[in-house]
Design a protein around this motif. Structure first.
Motif, PDB file in Angstrom:
ATOM      1  N   ARG A 294      18.308 -11.945   7.889  1.00 12.93           N
ATOM      2  CA  ARG A 294      18.215 -13.376   8.172  1.00 12.93           C
ATOM      3  C   ARG A 294      16.927 -13.717   8.933  1.00 12.93           C
ATOM      4  N   LEU A 295      15.823 -13.138   8.477  1.00 18.58           N
ATOM      5  CA  LEU A 295      14.523 -13.446   9.054  1.00 18.58           C
ATOM      6  C   LEU A 295      13.938 -14.669   8.363  1.00 18.58           C
ATOM      7  N   THR A 296      12.917 -15.245   8.968  1.00 20.79           N
ATOM      8  CA  THR A 296      12.278 -16.444   8.418  1.00 20.79           C
ATOM      9  C   THR A 296      10.889 -16.081   7.913  1.00 20.79           C
ATOM     10  N   PRO A 297      10.705 -16.032   6.593  1.00 22.86           N
ATOM     11  CA  PRO A 297       9.385 -15.667   6.070  1.00 22.86           C
ATOM     12  C   PRO A 297       8.395 -16.812   6.208  1.00 22.86           C
ATOM     13  N   VAL A 298       7.161 -16.460   6.547  1.00 30.22           N
ATOM     14  CA  VAL A 298       6.062 -17.425   6.537  1.00 30.22           C
ATOM     15  C   VAL A 298       5.342 -17.266   5.199  1.00 30.22           C
ATOM     16  N   VAL A 299       5.417 -18.287   4.382  1.00 26.61           N
ATOM     17  CA  VAL A 299       4.951 -18.242   2.995  1.00 26.61           C
ATOM     18  C   VAL A 299       3.581 -18.894   2.882  1.00 26.61           C
ATOM     19  N   THR A 300       2.685 -18.235   2.164  1.00 29.22           N
ATOM     20  CA  THR A 300       1.310 -18.731   2.031  1.00 29.22           C
ATOM     21  C   THR A 300       0.988 -19.259   0.640  1.00 29.22           C
ATOM     22  N   ASP A 301       1.804 -18.928  -0.357  1.00 27.29           N
ATOM     23  CA  ASP A 301       1.612 -19.470  -1.698  1.00 27.29           C
ATOM     24  C   ASP A 301       2.927 -19.369  -2.461  1.00 27.29           C
ATOM     25  N   ALA A 302       2.954 -19.898  -3.677  1.00 31.21           N
ATOM     26  CA  ALA A 302       4.208 -20.025  -4.417  1.00 31.21           C
ATOM     27  C   ALA A 302       4.627 -18.763  -5.146  1.00 31.21           C
ATOM     28  N   THR A 303       3.789 -17.757  -5.198  1.00 32.17           N
ATOM     29  CA  THR A 303       4.100 -16.598  -6.034  1.00 32.17           C
ATOM     30  C   THR A 303       5.345 -15.852  -5.580  1.00 32.17           C
ATOM     31  N   ILE A 304       5.665 -15.919  -4.313  1.00 33.91           N
ATOM     32  CA  ILE A 304       6.793 -15.159  -3.779  1.00 33.91           C
ATOM     33  C   ILE A 304       8.112 -15.926  -3.894  1.00 33.91           C
ATOM     34  N   LEU A 305       8.062 -17.209  -4.229  1.00 32.74           N
ATOM     35  CA  LEU A 305       9.259 -18.048  -4.189  1.00 32.74           C
ATOM     36  C   LEU A 305      10.366 -17.601  -5.155  1.00 32.74           C
ATOM     37  N   PRO A 306      10.066 -17.272  -6.418  1.00 36.63           N
ATOM     38  CA  PRO A 306      11.155 -16.861  -7.330  1.00 36.63           C
ATOM     39  C   PRO A 306      11.920 -15.646  -6.817  1.00 36.63           C
ATOM     40  N   ALA A 307      11.207 -14.640  -6.308  1.00 37.39           N
ATOM     41  CA  ALA A 307      11.883 -13.446  -5.805  1.00 37.39           C
ATOM     42  C   ALA A 307      12.713 -13.768  -4.573  1.00 37.39           C
TER      43      ALA A 307
ATOM     44  N   ALA B 199       7.006 -27.064  -4.885  1.00 38.81           N
ATOM     45  CA  ALA B 199       7.575 -25.838  -5.458  1.00 38.81           C
ATOM     46  C   ALA B 199       8.739 -25.318  -4.621  1.00 38.81           C
ATOM     47  N   VAL B 200       8.604 -25.363  -3.304  1.00 37.23           N
ATOM     48  CA  VAL B 200       9.698 -24.905  -2.438  1.00 37.23           C
ATOM     49  C   VAL B 200      10.935 -25.766  -2.641  1.00 37.23           C
ATOM     50  N   LEU B 201      10.744 -27.069  -2.653  1.00 40.28           N
ATOM     51  CA  LEU B 201      11.887 -27.973  -2.771  1.00 40.28           C
ATOM     52  C   LEU B 201      12.558 -27.884  -4.134  1.00 40.28           C
ATOM     53  N   ALA B 202      11.811 -27.440  -5.131  1.00 45.63           N
ATOM     54  CA  ALA B 202      12.373 -27.322  -6.481  1.00 45.63           C
ATOM     55  C   ALA B 202      13.024 -25.961  -6.724  1.00 45.63           C
ATOM     56  N   THR B 203      12.920 -25.044  -5.779  1.00 44.21           N
ATOM     57  CA  THR B 203      13.440 -23.691  -5.961  1.00 44.21           C
ATOM     58  C   THR B 203      14.792 -23.565  -5.280  1.00 44.21           C
ATOM     59  N   PRO B 204      15.827 -23.189  -6.024  1.00 48.19           N
ATOM     60  CA  PRO B 204      17.163 -23.096  -5.412  1.00 48.19           C
ATOM     61  C   PRO B 204      17.244 -22.009  -4.344  1.00 48.19           C
ATOM     62  N   HIS B 205      18.165 -22.205  -3.419  1.00 45.26           N
ATOM     63  CA  HIS B 205      18.494 -21.244  -2.359  1.00 45.26           C
ATOM     64  C   HIS B 205      17.409 -21.147  -1.286  1.00 45.26           C
ATOM     65  N   LEU B 206      16.402 -22.024  -1.325  1.00 43.43           N
ATOM     66  CA  LEU B 206      15.349 -22.026  -0.315  1.00 43.43           C
ATOM     67  C   LEU B 206      15.348 -23.357   0.422  1.00 43.43           C
ATOM     68  N   ARG B 207      14.993 -23.301   1.702  1.00 44.37           N
ATOM     69  CA  ARG B 207      14.954 -24.497   2.538  1.00 44.37           C
ATOM     70  C   ARG B 207      13.657 -24.504   3.339  1.00 44.37           C
ATOM     71  N   LEU B 208      12.978 -25.642   3.357  1.00 45.75           N
ATOM     72  CA  LEU B 208      11.731 -25.760   4.120  1.00 45.75           C
ATOM     73  C   LEU B 208      12.062 -26.136   5.562  1.00 45.75           C
ATOM     74  N   ASP B 209      11.846 -25.184   6.479  1.00 46.91           N
ATOM     75  CA  ASP B 209      12.172 -25.420   7.885  1.00 46.91           C
ATOM     76  C   ASP B 209      10.956 -25.741   8.747  1.00 46.91           C
ATOM     77  N   GLY B 210       9.762 -25.344   8.312  1.00 41.39           N
ATOM     78  CA  GLY B 210       8.603 -25.564   9.163  1.00 41.39           C
ATOM     79  C   GLY B 210       7.293 -25.370   8.455  1.00 41.39           C
TER      80      GLY B 210
END
Length: 374
Positions: free
Chosen positions: A96-109, A147-158
């Protein structure tokens, strides 16, 4: 058995420094950076202390650090600032860690793993607002949010960014970075994504950049007792001042008396100009006391300064104690910190090493036996 070389970490200094940051932060939440083993001070001990003082979240570099904090009982959000790659995603989701995402490539996984775990995963986005090191460019931010908002199971927190020159109070760069970040994140209002935590201020931003507090601040070096601009910050700091939390000590293992003209250590870089008394210390570059301290460093014995002479080797260093009153085998020697009325700080050692206090603390704290005191 304990090592003769000992790093002491002051609990009371850590608490004091957190409260100084708390006062400066105002209404902003505090995310202590505890990466790099708490800047050499002990990640788990520091996180527990800061959690007891009201830390809202924590920042680590790699996912494995976050996993260790979870195993130690830390329940606050833990942001993984570096290394959000396919190999680390299972651990991030499981812990239950919070990833810091820099681009969309990691979102599907991320989405697949979060969905498989039956959870919604919160994440933070990183904007390159001028640091030039990592993050999405402002021009690409809108697409990344979409892209984040369109990807299921993900939530933009910050959303976060980082200052490259917050320790330079004369530079206009920090104001430009703050302006870029605020202009970029203003477009979040175009999306129905709820409350989003905005954070930018490191220690330099917290202490020196007006308007940079936002929703959360991320102090690092300040929590451990040092100012981001080094000795200049210490000299001009207003009360309450930060308190260094680390003290590094060793013991004299031999006292030697040698004649004038004696060459000392590898390469005989130092030759005695008088009959001399030397204290031999069981410390060297294997303990973070680097070779480039040769001919520069001083230590405290009985509260008085004495110069390190000769080449510092892997596990041994020599100190000229000719002018000190009868040092004895077993006497405490302070390499970093206070003894009596004397004090040697990490900024001074950094000057001798030609680096910054951050590196000094990491070296000493991670390469020696460490104990939490008071």
């Amino acid at each position: 058995m304990e090592s003769l070389n000992r790093v002491e970490i002051s609990r009371s200094a850590l608490i004091h420094n957190f409260q100084v940051c708390r006062q400066l932060a105002g209404d902003a939440a505090i995310l202590p950076l505890v990466k790099a083993d708490g800047y050499g001070h002990g990640m788990i001990d520091c996180a527990r202390i800061f959690a007891s003082q009201g830390a809202a979240a924590f920042g680590v570099a790699e996912a494995i650090e976050g996993v260790r904090l979870r195993e130690a009982g830390i329940t606050q959000p833990i942001l993984v600032l570096v290394g959000v790659v396919p190999q680390t995603l299972p651990a991030i989701v499981d812990a239950r860690l919070t990833p810091v995402v820099t681009d969309a490539t990691i979102l599907p996984a991320l989405s697949r793993l979060a969905g498989a775990s039956g959870s919604e995963l919160g994440l933070h986005l990183k904007v390159d607002a001028g640091m030039g090191r990592q993050g999405t460019l402002p021009a690409d931010f809108r697409d990344l949010v979409r892209a984040v908002l369109a990807t299921p199971h993900l939530r933009l927190d910050g959303v976060m960014a980082h200052f490259p020159l917050a320790d330079d109070r004369q530079s206009d760069n920090s104001a430009e970075v703050l302006r870029t970040f605020q202009q970029t994140t203003a477009m979040l209002a175009d999306f129905n994504c709820g409350k989003c935590c905005l954070h930018l201020a490191n220690s330099g931003g917290l202490f020196y950049v007006a308007g940079a507090r936002l929703d959360m601040v991320r102090p690092g070096i300040a929590l451990y007792g040092y100012y981001p601009d080094g000795a200049a910050g210490t000299a001009t700091a207003s009360p309450p001042r930060l308190r260094p939390a680390m003290r590094y000590v060793t013991r004299i293992i031999q006292v030697r008396r040698v004649p004038k003209g004696s060459g000392l250590g590898y390469c005989h870089l130092f030759t005695t100009a008088r009959p001399s008394t030397l204290a031999v210390l069981p410390v060297g570059y294997a303990n973070g006391y680097l070779r480039n301290l040769t001919g520069r460093a001083e230590v405290l014995i009985g509260g008085r300064r004495a110069p390190v002479v000769g080449r510092i080797s892997m596990n041994l260093a020599l100190v000229d104690v000719t002018d000190l009153p009868e040092p004895q085998v077993g006497d405490e020697v302070v390499l970093l910190g206070r003894q009596g009325q004397g004090e040697i700080g990490a900024d001074e050692i950094a000057g001798w090493m030609e680096t910054i206090s951050y590196e000094v603390l990491c070296l000493f704290g991670q390469l020696n036996a460490r104990v939490l005191v008071d």
